[in-house]
Scaffold this active site. Structure first.
Site, PDB file in Angstrom:
ATOM      1  CE  LYS A  98      -1.578   1.428   4.010  1.00  0.00           C
ATOM      2  NZ  LYS A  98      -0.782   2.084   5.050  1.00  0.00           N
ATOM      3  CG  HIS A 128       0.079  -4.920   8.101  1.00  0.00           C
ATOM      4  ND1 HIS A 128      -0.130  -3.632   7.697  1.00  0.00           N
ATOM      5  CD2 HIS A 128       0.133  -4.877   9.441  1.00  0.00           C
ATOM      6  CE1 HIS A 128      -0.190  -2.845   8.756  1.00  0.00           C
ATOM      7  NE2 HIS A 128      -0.037  -3.575   9.838  1.00  0.00           N
ATOM      8  CE  LYS A 132      -2.459  -5.887  12.467  1.00  0.00           C
ATOM      9  NZ  LYS A 132      -1.149  -5.812  13.091  1.00  0.00           N
ATOM     10  CD  GLU A 166      -1.227   3.556  14.391  1.00  0.00           C
ATOM     11  OE1 GLU A 166      -0.261   2.794  14.231  1.00  0.00           O
ATOM     12  OE2 GLU A 166      -1.550   4.435  13.574  1.00  0.00           O
ATOM     13  CG  ASP A 185      -1.339   5.541   7.029  1.00  0.00           C
ATOM     14  OD1 ASP A 185      -0.726   4.805   6.239  1.00  0.00           O
ATOM     15  OD2 ASP A 185      -1.005   5.691   8.220  1.00  0.00           O
ATOM     16  CG  HIS A 190      -4.828  -1.018   7.978  1.00  0.00           C
ATOM     17  ND1 HIS A 190      -4.382  -1.890   7.013  1.00  0.00           N
ATOM     18  CD2 HIS A 190      -3.774  -0.216   8.249  1.00  0.00           C
ATOM     19  CE1 HIS A 190      -3.111  -1.624   6.730  1.00  0.00           C
ATOM     20  NE2 HIS A 190      -2.722  -0.604   7.460  1.00  0.00           N
TER      21      HIS A 190
HETATM   22  C1  BG6 Z   1       0.408   1.051   8.401  1.00  0.00           C
HETATM   23  C2  BG6 Z   1       0.283   2.544   8.424  1.00  0.00           C
HETATM   24  O1  BG6 Z   1      -0.207   0.522   7.269  1.00  0.00           O
HETATM   25  O2  BG6 Z   1      -0.222   0.505   9.551  1.00  0.00           O
HETATM   26  C3  BG6 Z   1       0.898   3.103   9.693  1.00  0.00           C
HETATM   27  O3  BG6 Z   1       0.925   3.112   7.284  1.00  0.00           O
HETATM   28  C4  BG6 Z   1       0.312   2.436  10.915  1.00  0.00           C
HETATM   29  O4  BG6 Z   1       0.716   4.519   9.762  1.00  0.00           O
HETATM   30  C5  BG6 Z   1       0.358   0.913  10.773  1.00  0.00           C
HETATM   31  O5  BG6 Z   1       1.046   2.849  12.054  1.00  0.00           O
HETATM   32  C6  BG6 Z   1      -0.395   0.231  11.895  1.00  0.00           C
HETATM   33  O6  BG6 Z   1      -0.162  -1.157  11.834  1.00  0.00           O
HETATM   34  P1  BG6 Z   1      -0.235  -2.071  13.133  1.00  0.00           P
HETATM   35  O7  BG6 Z   1       0.020  -3.448  12.637  1.00  0.00           O
HETATM   36  O8  BG6 Z   1       0.807  -1.549  14.085  1.00  0.00           O
HETATM   37  O9  BG6 Z   1      -1.607  -1.885  13.676  1.00  0.00           O
END
Ligand code: BG6
Length: 445
Positions: A98, A128, A132, A166, A185, A190
């Site tokens: 991405k 990703h 999970k 986050e 993003d 996600h």
């Molecule tokens: C990424 C984003 O795809 O996912 C980031 O670009 C973000 O900004 C991250 O921090 C979060 O991934 P995870 O696995 O830590 O939830």
């Protein structure tokens, strides 16, 4: 070497030295310019050598973790060099990182251009979150247990909250993040993955296309936002300076490579409704933000209240809602919150939890999704990858948000302090509907 250092530092399971050594001997490095046909000729030669030395039989997986503006050129060059031609029984696949496009138009163009070189079955658009364990478990939970299906609908569910909070800021990625923001993003990819897993209909099988068909159907059923509903159903935010986990952190605008008057959003909340029989009138509230007080990804399903309050002559004047919470990370598990009588002579009610923790049953789970996804691509299973239509539908849903937000004349930013639960408007989004965010309520009280 750097790779050896990194694998020992970041591997999610202990590294088996003899395996690592075998792998290390098979690592090759070829520097080159993306736009130079010569690079691909050299790559072709190197791969032929690797085939001979390691017996890889001409099966190639190209992983494009480059800046997104190179995707098309690289794929075109791979095509010209004959590197993605599948003949003699071998496979050639391409993983694309991405961001897949930056809006609906660019995603369409990208899909159209790469489809001139690759068949859809060779394209693996990665997200990703789909790798999970706890995200995949949503499907097992829903479709492997008879208990939940009968209540998984508007008859029983009041609303659903999806939170991806986050504590990190932009971590030196200011350059990338400035042109991106939270919607591009996190939301379009996600959060929509979580939404589709929670809300899609059961697929006819777990074949890649059966699952991806259901996801597309769900995304198509989301009621499109209009310019007016963007103003009432979405909230943007940007963090100012503050304190996260006891540490003072700068404002977004003071981060490296971020404009001092930046209007990029680091927080987004939205209310979506799904126009189908299962979900009519059940709002889905989604939120994500950086520099929030706690790292937590979870889906909270709130069930409807009982039809009438039986405890009128007691101290109970309102019931706490039943929540089913799917905790995606970091404390992976599932809990069900319900009311119980507090022991004693008078009728008083307390909120209790039935709790399942992954770690108690299965040990710790891998912390990234990438291991699973790389393996799936190598075995040719595209179930957990995004198909062209899934990505375009996601961009279509956020299009009005991006359009309206970028057209707004001025923005009152920053509008939340680092270490808080985001802008006040995000709380109001739910208060207006007589509801409130679950974890923010828990953490702030
Ligand atoms: C990424 C984003 O795809 O996912 C980031 O670009 C973000 O900004 C991250 O921090 C979060 O991934 P995870 O696995 O830590 O939830």
């Amino acid at each position: 070497s750097k790779l050896s250092r990194d694998i020992h530092e970041f591997a999610t399971v202990p590294v088996e030295e003899h395996l690592w050594q075998q792998l290390e001997q098979r690592l090759y490095y070829l520097p080159g310019e993306f736009q130079d046909a010569n690079t691909y000729q050299q790559l072709q030669d190197l791969l032929t050598r690797v085939d001979r030395e390691c017996g890889t039989q001409g099966n190639y997986l190209f992983y494009l973790a480059t800046a997104s503006n190179f995707f098309c050129d690289i794929i075109a060059q791979l095509g010209r060099a004959g590197l993605v031609r599948e003949d003699n029984g071998h496979w050639r696949r391409v993983i694309i990182e991405k961001p897949f496009g930056r809006d609906l138009d660019s995603a369409r163009t990208l899909n159209q251009r790469i489809s001139q070189v690759l068949k859809e079955s060779q394209i693996y658009r990665i997200d990703h979150y789909l790798g999970k364990e706890t995200v995949q478990n949503i499907l097992v939970f829903r479709f492997g247990n008879g208990l939940f299906e009968p209540i998984w609908n508007r008859q029983h569910i009041d609303h659903v909250q999806i939170t991806v909070a986050e504590t990190v800021g932009v971590e030196g990625r200011g350059n990338f993040y400035e042109g991106t923001g939270a919607v591009r993003d996190m939301v379009q990819n996600h959060l929509f993955q979580l939404l589709t897993m929670i809300a899609m209909e059961p697929p006819v099988s777990f074949d890649a296309d059966a699952v991806r068909d259901e996801k597309s159907k769900l995304l198509k059923a989301i009621q499109p936002l209009t310019a007016e509903t963007v103003l009432t159903q979405t909230v943007y935010g940007q963090y100012g300076e503050g304190t996260v986990n006891g540490i003072s952190v700068p404002a977004y605008r003071a981060e490296p490579r971020v404009a001092s008057d930046s209007t990029t959003e680091t927080y987004a909340a939205l209310k979506l409704t799904i126009d189908n029989w299962r979900w009519a009138n059940v709002p889905f509230y989604l939120r994500t933000g950086k520099r929030l007080p706690k790292r937590v990804t979870e889906v909270a399903v709130q069930f409807k209240q009982v039809p009438s309050l039986l405890f009128r002559n007691t101290s109970i004047d309102r019931l706490t809602p039943n929540f089913l919470v799917l905790r995606i990370q970091p404390d992976e598990g599932i809990s069900f919150q319900f009311g119980a009588k507090i022991p004693g002579p008078t009728v008083q009610m307390g909120s209790v939890n039935m709790d399942f923790c992954y770690a108690d049953y299965f040990g710790s789970t891998p912390s990234t999704g990438y291991e699973t996804l790389l393996y799936d691509c190598a075995i040719g299973d595209a179930t957990l990858f995004q198909r062209a239509d899934n990505v375009e539908l996601g961009w279509g849903i956020v299009k009005p948000i991006l359009d309206v937000w970028s057209a707004l004349p001025t923005r009152d930013l920053p509008n939340y302090a680092a270490g808080s639960w985001g802008p006040k408007d995000a709380d109001e989004l739910l208060w207006r509907d007589g509801r409130q965010w679950r974890s923010s309520a828990r953490v702030n009280t």
